[in-house]
Enzyme design. Structure first.
Site, PDB file in Angstrom:
ATOM      1  CB  SER A 109      34.817  39.454  58.721  1.00 53.16           C
ATOM      2  OG  SER A 109      35.670  39.489  57.624  1.00 53.16           O
TER       3      SER A 109
ATOM      4  CG  ASP B 203      30.143  41.674  47.041  1.00 55.70           C
ATOM      5  OD1 ASP B 203      30.677  42.322  46.129  1.00 55.70           O
ATOM      6  OD2 ASP B 203      30.695  40.698  47.592  1.00 55.70           O
TER       7      ASP B 203
ATOM      8  CG  HIS C 107      40.374  43.812  42.657  1.00 65.72           C
ATOM      9  ND1 HIS C 107      40.448  42.813  41.728  1.00 65.72           N
ATOM     10  CD2 HIS C 107      40.168  43.218  43.858  1.00 65.72           C
ATOM     11  CE1 HIS C 107      40.310  41.637  42.331  1.00 65.72           C
ATOM     12  NE2 HIS C 107      40.144  41.860  43.629  1.00 65.72           N
TER      13      HIS C 107
ATOM     14  CD  GLN D 130      33.227  46.512  40.046  1.00 69.47           C
ATOM     15  OE1 GLN D 130      32.028  46.270  40.053  1.00 69.47           O
ATOM     16  NE2 GLN D 130      34.113  45.614  39.642  1.00 69.47           N
TER      17      GLN D 130
HETATM   18  O1  F6P Z   1      33.243  40.596  48.285  1.00 65.52           O
HETATM   19  C1  F6P Z   1      33.854  41.643  47.622  1.00 65.52           C
HETATM   20  C2  F6P Z   1      34.484  41.190  46.333  1.00 65.52           C
HETATM   21  O2  F6P Z   1      35.079  42.302  45.704  1.00 65.52           O
HETATM   22  C3  F6P Z   1      33.551  40.456  45.389  1.00 65.52           C
HETATM   23  O3  F6P Z   1      32.701  41.331  44.691  1.00 65.52           O
HETATM   24  C4  F6P Z   1      34.526  39.718  44.522  1.00 65.52           C
HETATM   25  O4  F6P Z   1      33.955  38.546  43.996  1.00 65.52           O
HETATM   26  C5  F6P Z   1      35.629  39.362  45.499  1.00 65.52           C
HETATM   27  O5  F6P Z   1      35.514  40.245  46.588  1.00 65.52           O
HETATM   28  C6  F6P Z   1      37.013  39.459  44.918  1.00 65.52           C
HETATM   29  O6  F6P Z   1      37.891  39.003  45.879  1.00 65.52           O
HETATM   30  P1  F6P Z   1      39.470  39.097  45.763  1.00 65.52           P
HETATM   31  O7  F6P Z   1      39.858  40.480  46.223  1.00 65.52           O
HETATM   32  O8  F6P Z   1      39.953  38.040  46.677  1.00 65.52           O
HETATM   33  O9  F6P Z   1      39.837  38.885  44.327  1.00 65.52           O
END
Ligand code: F6P
Length: 361
Positions: free
Chosen positions: A118, A140, A285, A287
């Site tokens: 972004s 991250d 997710h 996390q």
């Molecule tokens: O960049 C944040 C993050 O959670 C990464 O750690 C992970 O690889 C990615 O986004 C997951 O993305 P999505 O929500 O599109 O599955």
């Protein structure tokens, strides 16, 4: 002097986004300014109903809430906007439309709360004359020029809590428990939660792992009477001479490649050389969700206030950041030039190894 500012949250969500939005609204309203919330990232500019006024009432009670009240999207890049044409996804440039909408809304500045992707878009929009201030977010922690991004601390707490829970069951069953965590191409979540959660093995993208050495470390623990092991593996980690495990390639539905599956891959590799039971947990997710930690709420709130101060000072093209205990700012372009990765010979890696943690080498 800016009197009407826009704010959007872009990319993957993370805990603390609402603290930033609240911080921006409170300090802008305190100056007598108006705030417009743009829903679902840059995408929101393409739909009139997605641009709405944000006042004190709208941000009341949102501080402990996970996610973002504005919604977000990681598909809304105005320079490569996905549209369906004859059953196929096509990427088109809608940046002129976004620019006109910003002008029509009468926005004198835009605050973009986002990660690497972004903020790169923000930088491009800046080049097309939109006055922008950036706020760094991502679990991250891979953005340069800021000690941490908000959201990271909460994600670490979640990962550490998972490791604590896996420890007891690993020990009861004499098993190898593998925890796959997020982080994309950076191993910050794996390394710091692994240290905090007492992991035996931590595998990160910055150090391609040697499977034989991982196996030897687990066997050596067994010989010392520790008949279980806890392994944290970052989703971007990969074996020496191997490749990252990609769940979905970029293009099609996903604009960026989606990582995932290294935990299972590792379990298969270890299963061939170890007699112990191996179980894999993918934290996923979890996390990204939940109530933000105290640290993320505080930093997020202060980032919001600082972003408004930058707008007031006309310091466009800057991104707020944390350096030591100070909130300051740096050019967005410095923050997005490259990813902030772990130095394999740096202090944190050395300290982990000094604690007896095996890093796959
Ligand atoms: O960049 C944040 C993050 O959670 C990464 O750690 C992970 O690889 C990615 O986004 C997951 O993305 P999505 O929500 O599109 O599955």
């Amino acid at each position: 002097m800016a009197t009407k500012i826009g704010i959007l949250t872009g990319g993957g969500d993370c805990p603390g986004l609402n603290a930033v939005i609240r911080g921006v609204v409170k300090s802008a309203v305190g100056r007598g300014w108006e705030v417009v919330g743009i829903e679902d990232g840059f995408d929101g500019f393409l739909h009139q109903e997605k641009c709405r006024p944000l006042g004190l009432e709208e941000v009341r009670g949102i501080l402990p809430r996970g996610g973002t009240i504005l919604g977000t999207s990681n598909r809304g890049n105005p320079f490569a906007f996905p549209i369906m044409r004859e059953g196929k996804v096509e990427l088109v440039d809608v940046s002129d439309e976004v620019r006109s909408r910003i002008v029509n809304l009468g926005l004198t500045a835009l605050i973009v709360v986002g990660g690497d992707g972004s903020l790169k878009i923000a930088q491009e929009m800046m080049r097309r004359g939109i006055p922008i201030v950036g706020v760094p977010k991502t679990i991250d922690n891979d953005l340069m020029e800021t000690d941490v991004t908000f959201g990271y601390n909460t994600a670490l707490e979640t990962a550490t809590d998972a490791l604590d829970k896996l420890h007891s069951t690993a020990e009861s069953h004499h098993r190898v428990m593998v925890l796959e965590v997020m982080g994309r191409y950076a191993g910050w979540i794996a390394l710091e939660s692994g240290i905090a959660g007492g992991a035996d093995v931590i595998l990160i993208p910055e150090i391609p792992y040697d499977i034989e050495k991982v196996r030897d470390a687990i066997i050596a623990r067994c010989k010392r009477g520790r008949r279980f092991s806890v392994v944290v593996v970052a989703e971007g980690a990969y074996a020496k001479g191997g490749d990252r495990v990609v769940k979905e390639a970029a293009g099609g539905k996903s604009v960026v490649e989606r990582l995932g599956g290294v935990g299972e891959a590792l379990s298969r590799e270890l299963g061939g050389v170890l007699e112990m039971d191996i179980r894999v947990t993918v934290l996923g997710h979890l996390q990204r969700g939940g109530t933000p930690s105290t640290f993320d709420r505080c930093v997020g709130s202060r980032f919001g206030v600082k972003a408004v101060e930058l707008v007031e000072a006309g310091a466009f093209g800057q991104m707020v950041c944390l350096k030591g205990r100070h909130i300051t700012s740096v050019p967005i372009e410095d923050a997005v030039r490259s990813l902030k990765l772990i130095d394999p010979s740096g202090e944190m890696v050395r300290h982990a190894e000094a604690l007896g943690i095996m890093l796959g080498r």
